[in-house]
Design a protein around this motif. Structure first.
Motif, PDB file in Angstrom:
ATOM      1  N   GLN A 184       0.816  -1.215   0.000  1.00  0.00           N
ATOM      2  CA  GLN A 184       0.000   0.000   0.000  1.00  0.00           C
ATOM      3  C   GLN A 184       0.851   1.267   0.000  1.00  0.00           C
ATOM      4  N   PRO A 185       1.823   1.415   0.908  1.00  0.00           N
ATOM      5  CA  PRO A 185       2.663   2.613   0.832  1.00  0.00           C
ATOM      6  C   PRO A 185       3.455   2.703  -0.463  1.00  0.00           C
ATOM      7  N   ALA A 186       3.899   1.556  -0.992  1.00  0.00           N
ATOM      8  CA  ALA A 186       4.643   1.572  -2.251  1.00  0.00           C
ATOM      9  C   ALA A 186       3.736   2.002  -3.407  1.00  0.00           C
ATOM     10  N   ASN A 187       2.524   1.470  -3.448  1.00  0.00           N
ATOM     11  CA  ASN A 187       1.555   1.898  -4.455  1.00  0.00           C
ATOM     12  C   ASN A 187       1.309   3.392  -4.359  1.00  0.00           C
ATOM     13  N   PHE A 188       1.100   3.865  -3.144  1.00  0.00           N
ATOM     14  CA  PHE A 188       0.871   5.291  -2.920  1.00  0.00           C
ATOM     15  C   PHE A 188       2.026   6.113  -3.485  1.00  0.00           C
ATOM     16  N   ALA A 189       3.247   5.724  -3.151  1.00  0.00           N
ATOM     17  CA  ALA A 189       4.420   6.485  -3.582  1.00  0.00           C
ATOM     18  C   ALA A 189       4.552   6.490  -5.103  1.00  0.00           C
ATOM     19  N   VAL A 190       4.309   5.354  -5.735  1.00  0.00           N
ATOM     20  CA  VAL A 190       4.393   5.272  -7.197  1.00  0.00           C
ATOM     21  C   VAL A 190       3.310   6.143  -7.834  1.00  0.00           C
ATOM     22  N   GLU A 243      -7.535   6.037  -2.686  1.00  0.00           N
ATOM     23  CA  GLU A 243      -8.038   7.334  -2.225  1.00  0.00           C
ATOM     24  C   GLU A 243      -6.973   8.135  -1.491  1.00  0.00           C
ATOM     25  N   VAL A 244      -5.999   7.487  -0.885  1.00  0.00           N
ATOM     26  CA  VAL A 244      -4.980   8.238  -0.139  1.00  0.00           C
ATOM     27  C   VAL A 244      -4.203   9.142  -1.098  1.00  0.00           C
ATOM     28  N   ALA A 245      -3.748   8.594  -2.199  1.00  0.00           N
ATOM     29  CA  ALA A 245      -3.031   9.397  -3.180  1.00  0.00           C
ATOM     30  C   ALA A 245      -3.950  10.428  -3.820  1.00  0.00           C
ATOM     31  N   ALA A 246      -5.217  10.064  -4.035  1.00  0.00           N
ATOM     32  CA  ALA A 246      -6.162  11.012  -4.620  1.00  0.00           C
ATOM     33  C   ALA A 246      -6.380  12.204  -3.701  1.00  0.00           C
ATOM     34  N   HIS A 247      -6.484  11.970  -2.400  1.00  0.00           N
ATOM     35  CA  HIS A 247      -6.687  13.072  -1.460  1.00  0.00           C
ATOM     36  C   HIS A 247      -5.463  13.972  -1.400  1.00  0.00           C
ATOM     37  N   HIS A 248      -4.289  13.376  -1.550  1.00  0.00           N
ATOM     38  CA  HIS A 248      -3.084  14.200  -1.599  1.00  0.00           C
ATOM     39  C   HIS A 248      -3.058  15.023  -2.884  1.00  0.00           C
ATOM     40  N   ALA A 249      -3.392  14.406  -4.024  1.00  0.00           N
ATOM     41  CA  ALA A 249      -3.391  15.116  -5.303  1.00  0.00           C
ATOM     42  C   ALA A 249      -4.421  16.243  -5.326  1.00  0.00           C
ATOM     43  N   ASP A 270      -8.057  17.708 -13.940  1.00  0.00           N
ATOM     44  CA  ASP A 270      -9.191  18.581 -13.659  1.00  0.00           C
ATOM     45  C   ASP A 270     -10.014  18.043 -12.501  1.00  0.00           C
ATOM     46  N   ALA A 271      -9.830  16.753 -12.183  1.00  0.00           N
ATOM     47  CA  ALA A 271     -10.487  16.119 -11.041  1.00  0.00           C
ATOM     48  C   ALA A 271      -9.743  14.833 -10.734  1.00  0.00           C
ATOM     49  N   VAL A 272      -9.968  14.293  -9.542  1.00  0.00           N
ATOM     50  CA  VAL A 272      -9.313  13.044  -9.149  1.00  0.00           C
ATOM     51  C   VAL A 272     -10.310  12.132  -8.449  1.00  0.00           C
ATOM     52  N   ILE A 273      -9.987  10.836  -8.496  1.00  0.00           N
ATOM     53  CA  ILE A 273     -10.771   9.818  -7.802  1.00  0.00           C
ATOM     54  C   ILE A 273      -9.828   8.692  -7.428  1.00  0.00           C
ATOM     55  N   GLY A 274     -10.085   8.029  -6.305  1.00  0.00           N
ATOM     56  CA  GLY A 274      -9.268   6.900  -5.891  1.00  0.00           C
ATOM     57  C   GLY A 274     -10.136   5.720  -5.524  1.00  0.00           C
ATOM     58  N   HIS A 275      -9.675   4.528  -5.874  1.00  0.00           N
ATOM     59  CA  HIS A 275     -10.414   3.302  -5.557  1.00  0.00           C
ATOM     60  C   HIS A 275      -9.832   2.714  -4.278  1.00  0.00           C
ATOM     61  N   SER A 276     -10.607   2.743  -3.190  1.00  0.00           N
ATOM     62  CA  SER A 276     -10.190   2.148  -1.913  1.00  0.00           C
ATOM     63  C   SER A 276      -8.866   2.742  -1.434  1.00  0.00           C
ATOM     64  N   GLY A 321      -5.212  18.024  -2.770  1.00  0.00           N
ATOM     65  CA  GLY A 321      -4.835  19.053  -1.814  1.00  0.00           C
ATOM     66  C   GLY A 321      -5.464  18.915  -0.447  1.00  0.00           C
ATOM     67  N   LEU A 322      -6.222  17.834  -0.208  1.00  0.00           N
ATOM     68  CA  LEU A 322      -6.832  17.645   1.104  1.00  0.00           C
ATOM     69  C   LEU A 322      -5.797  17.266   2.151  1.00  0.00           C
ATOM     70  N   LEU A 323      -4.812  16.457   1.755  1.00  0.00           N
ATOM     71  CA  LEU A 323      -3.798  15.985   2.685  1.00  0.00           C
ATOM     72  C   LEU A 323      -2.413  16.371   2.192  1.00  0.00           C
ATOM     73  N   THR A 324      -1.546  16.785   3.121  1.00  0.00           N
ATOM     74  CA  THR A 324      -0.146  16.977   2.780  1.00  0.00           C
ATOM     75  C   THR A 324       0.501  15.614   2.548  1.00  0.00           C
ATOM     76  N   LEU A 325       1.710  15.625   2.018  1.00  0.00           N
ATOM     77  CA  LEU A 325       2.415  14.351   1.828  1.00  0.00           C
ATOM     78  C   LEU A 325       2.606  13.653   3.166  1.00  0.00           C
ATOM     79  N   GLU A 326       2.983  14.391   4.192  1.00  0.00           N
ATOM     80  CA  GLU A 326       3.188  13.795   5.515  1.00  0.00           C
ATOM     81  C   GLU A 326       1.905  13.163   6.033  1.00  0.00           C
ATOM     82  N   GLU A 327       0.776  13.868   5.881  1.00  0.00           N
ATOM     83  CA  GLU A 327      -0.503  13.339   6.363  1.00  0.00           C
ATOM     84  C   GLU A 327      -0.936  12.118   5.557  1.00  0.00           C
ATOM     85  N   ALA A 328      -0.755  12.173   4.246  1.00  0.00           N
ATOM     86  CA  ALA A 328      -1.164  11.046   3.405  1.00  0.00           C
ATOM     87  C   ALA A 328      -0.345   9.798   3.719  1.00  0.00           C
ATOM     88  N   ILE A 329       0.944   9.965   3.945  1.00  0.00           N
ATOM     89  CA  ILE A 329       1.782   8.818   4.287  1.00  0.00           C
ATOM     90  C   ILE A 329       1.405   8.274   5.662  1.00  0.00           C
TER      91      ILE A 329
END
Length: 429
Positions: free
Chosen positions: A143-149, A174-180, A165-171, A182-190
């Motif tokens: 999961q963290p590796a997927n997120f980082a990639v 969603e962590v990477a989508a929320h970072h993209a 223009d928009a983002v969506i994440g599947h399960s 702007g909802l979460l900083t990189l530190e928060e998303a990790i």
């Protein structure tokens, strides 16, 4: 070119020119075509590792009876980044981009530094492991590796001028989508990715997951075992759902579906995501994410927890618990995105797994789905092919990043064929 014939003729002229000018370099050719020529409505992209390769592809395009090329619309399509969930990860993912593409590499290194504050293992070391000792089959690492990639792919595309223009994440995506968004900083998303995966690892081997070729409503009418021991884990499209839970019940469901002639296939993952098995980690997850809240989205985010646009949340622990436990509402969220005018979807992940669901959800409405990476394919060619397809769709590319000016020499290339009368439309533009 201004039309398909002109495009084919342009390719033929370029191929002939390269055959008679062996001094031409690939960097000079790319620089001249991308930055010193007008980009017209009909386009084709060549991904080449040398001038001879480029000439061969251009000649084939010129000789082709049917030209496969994009035509720009009155306005470029609205592009959505789709961050895949668990499943497509594999031991060599991103290997061909690491240390080759600077923006991708720098992003991976940033994620590695942030993750090292929490984990006792190295992200970079895991991404470089040989297949024989890879741990990408374990959700704690995958999961963290997927997120980082995913984040690194997004940042590399941004370097090339492509932002969503928009983002969506599947399960888990969603962590990477929320970072993209702007909802979460990189530190928060990790922080979310690390604790979500660390705790879910505890449930490995307890249950199974079954992909079924039915819509959720029909499936629940067809079988009787749904309840506290089996859940609908994900609704991916009008005829694709994933159910998960107790192995013995899923075996019985599979037999019923086989008897009814309905497609079903057990998934290889070890963790029974989005089931009652997650209840055992609820308290620890909420404790680990206590105090987390989001900023407001700067890029529209479509949530697969709610199936609707999401601007932010005050209680991050509650949201990510729902993301972990509740059904993934991918189909409703994609349906809403299409209704809102998004027609080009770029899958960010190690391998595309959601294209069929997006096409099926779109129905008769025209959409395109592009892969940023493919398992066992050349990573660089795949990413650049995605970039080229976006250009053919009408998106602007940062050509100074793709073909930097430093050291490049503009070439005198053959003129456009539409400068002769027979390549104009009946009514000249």
């Amino acid at each position: 070119g201004r039309n398909g014939d002109a495009l084919a003729a342009t390719a033929g002229r370029l191929a002939d020119h390269l055959a008679t000018h062996p001094e031409v370099t690939l960097s000079d050719l790319g620089y001249t075509l991308s930055r010193r020529r007008t980009h017209l409505s009909h386009r084709h992209t060549v991904i080449a590792d040398g001038v001879a390769d480029a000439a061969t592809q251009l000649a084939a395009l010129a000789e082709s009876a049917q030209v496969f090329a994009g035509r720009t619309a009155a306005a470029a399509p609205r592009v959505a980044f789709v961050f895949t969930g668990m499943g497509p990860q594999w031991w060599a993912m991103g290997r061909g981009l690491l240390d080759v593409f600077p923006a991708f590499t720098e992003s991976i290194m940033r994620s590695d530094r942030e993750l090292s504050r929490l984990a006792d293992w190295s992200l970079v070391e895991e991404l470089r492991r040989d297949e024989s000792c890879s741990r990408m089959g374990e959700t704690e690492f995958a999961q963290p590796a997927n997120f980082a990639v995913q984040v690194a792919l997004s940042e590399q595309l941004a370097h090339f001028g492509i932002t969503p223009d928009a983002v969506i994440g599947h399960s888990a995506g969603e962590v990477a989508a929320h970072h993209a968004a702007g909802l979460l900083t990189l530190e928060e998303a990790i922080r979310v990715s690390y604790h979500r995966s660390r705790l879910q690892q505890r449930t490995a081997g307890r249950g199974r997951m079954l992909a079924v070729g039915l819509d959720a409503e029909t499936l629940m009418r067809t079988v009787d075992e749904f309840g506290s021991r089996v859940s609908v884990a994900a609704i991916n499209s009008p005829s694709s759902v994933t159910v998960a839970g107790e192995p013995d019940i899923l075996e019985d469901i599979s037999r019923q579906l086989d008897d009814a002639g309905v497609f079903n296939r057990f998934l290889s993952g070890k963790v029974p995501y989005h089931t009652h098995f997650m209840d055992a980690i609820r308290d620890d997850l909420c404790s680990a994410l206590a105090g987390l809240s989001s900023a407001h989205a700067v890029v529209p985010l479509y949530s697969t927890v709610t199936g609707e646009p999401l601007d932010g949340y005050g209680a991050g622990a509650a949201y990510w618990w729902q993301n972990t436990r509740a059904t993934v509402l991918f189909e409703p969220a994609i349906r809403r995105m299409i209704a809102d005018g998004y027609s080009c979807f770029v899958e960010l992940g190690p391998h595309p797994v959601l294209a069929a669901s997006i096409f099926e959800t779109a129905g008769a409405q025209r959409v395109s789905v592009l892969a940023s990476q493919r398992r066992d394919h050349d990573d660089a060619r795949t990413l650049l092919s995605c970039l080229g397809a976006l250009h053919c769709e009408g998106r602007e590319i940062a050509w100074d990043a793709v073909h930097p000016e430093a050291g490049a020499r503009p070439l005198k290339l053959p003129s456009y064929p539409w400068q002769t009368k027979r390549f104009w439309n009946e009514t000249p533009e």
